[in-house]
Design an enzyme around this catalytic site. Structure first.
Site, PDB file in Angstrom:
ATOM      1  N   ASP A   1       0.851  -1.183   0.000  1.00 51.79           N
ATOM      2  CA  ASP A   1       0.000   0.000   0.000  1.00 51.79           C
ATOM      3  C   ASP A   1       0.896   1.245   0.000  1.00 51.79           C
ATOM      4  OD1 ASP A   1      -2.350   1.667   0.569  1.00 51.79           O
ATOM      5  OD2 ASP A   1      -1.595   1.756   2.620  1.00 51.79           O
TER       6      ASP A   1
ATOM      7  N   ASP B   1      -0.365   5.071   0.998  1.00 53.86           N
ATOM      8  CA  ASP B   1      -0.660   6.066   2.035  1.00 53.86           C
ATOM      9  C   ASP B   1      -0.555   5.469   3.435  1.00 53.86           C
ATOM     10  OD1 ASP B   1      -1.871   8.619   0.558  1.00 53.86           O
ATOM     11  OD2 ASP B   1      -2.556   6.817  -0.485  1.00 53.86           O
TER      12      ASP B   1
END
Length: 276
Positions: free
Chosen positions: A75, A77
């Site tokens: 991922d 963020d």
């Protein structure tokens, strides 16, 4: 299974306390920042004791090495980078608090990600595209250990994927900056230099993240146990479930429950120290 503990600066007393608690037969140093507790046994107070000593930990099969893996999917963020990009973009509109509240609810799994994305992006309508550049240049930072992690994975011959419920503006720049093999994210619609408040094409939600992982894994001819996935929120649960080894970085409670390892005291590169 062996218990591996790690920290940026391992406290020897905390390490010995965990070894005693779990009945480990031997403490073997893997790297300057990690140790294998041979023949350790599960204990209900393990997590509490490690947290008190500033230690991260994971249970690993004997002999597991980094080179046993072939794919790493992460991922963006709050995992690879230190911010939620959409929250910082919203700050340009004076709406950070409102958008951040929706972001947090989505990351905790309290509301559907697609709904949360649509609601948040709609609030950005009218913002100049240049605001994205401001966020990238002045607010976005790599989380500690991110660059060392990616380089270490690449040296081990592991293919790397950046997949995000955030935006292509940021993933494409980070792909070039760090050398990721693949990058996938949501594309913000821009007309006449301003955001329209809409997203183009496929929405990258939790299911899409997992689908990208599975597709690339199959293209590379890998087995599930050869895949590592890393994330921080509920939107990453399908991806971690699809991987052989799931890493939760400073995770929300929902993700903590499905992860094989939670990194809360070390940098992202602590993953390299798990395997030596």
């Amino acid at each position: 299974m062996n218990l591996v503990v790690l920290a940026e600066d391992v406290d020897s007393i905390a390490l010995k306390n965990v070894a005693k608690l779990t009945g480990a037969r031997e403490i073997v140093q893997i790297t300057p920042r990690s140790f294998r507790l041979v023949a350790a046994q599960a204990h209900p107070d393990l997590a509490r004791n490690c947290a008190a000593g500033g230690l991260d930990y994971a249970w690993l099969p004997s002999g597991r090495q980094l080179r046993d893996f072939g794919l790493f999917v992460t991922d963006m963020d709050s995992t690879l980078i230190n911010i939620e990009c959409i929250d910082e973009i919203a700050d340009m509109q004076g709406l950070k608090a409102q958008v951040a509240q929706i972001t947090e609810a989505a990351m905790q799994g309290e509301i559907d990600f697609r709904e949360s994305l649509a609601r948040r992006v709609s609030l950005l309508a009218g913002l100049p595209e240049s605001a994205l550049g401001e966020v990238y240049a002045h607010r976005l930072q790599l989380n500690p250990g991110a660059e060392r992690l990616v380089k270490g994975l690449q040296r081990a011959g592991i293919r790397t994927v950046l997949v995000s419920g955030g935006f292509t503006y940021f993933t494409e720049r980070l792909k070039q900056r760090l050398g990721f093999d693949y990058a996938f994210a949501n594309e913000l619609e821009v007309l006449d230099g301003r955001l329209t408040g809409r997203v183009l094409g496929e929405i990258i939600d939790g299911a899409a993240k997992a689908n990208h992982l599975l597709r690339i894994r199959d293209e590379l001819g890998l087995q599930p146990h050869q895949v590592i996935a890393a994330g921080d929120g509920a939107n990453d649960i399908p991806m971690l479930n699809a991987a052989g080894f799931g890493v939760a970085f400073h995770p929300k409670a929902a993700l903590r429950q499905v992860a094989d390892c939670c990194i809360e005291h070390s940098g992202l590169d602590g993953l390299l120290d798990l395997f030596g």
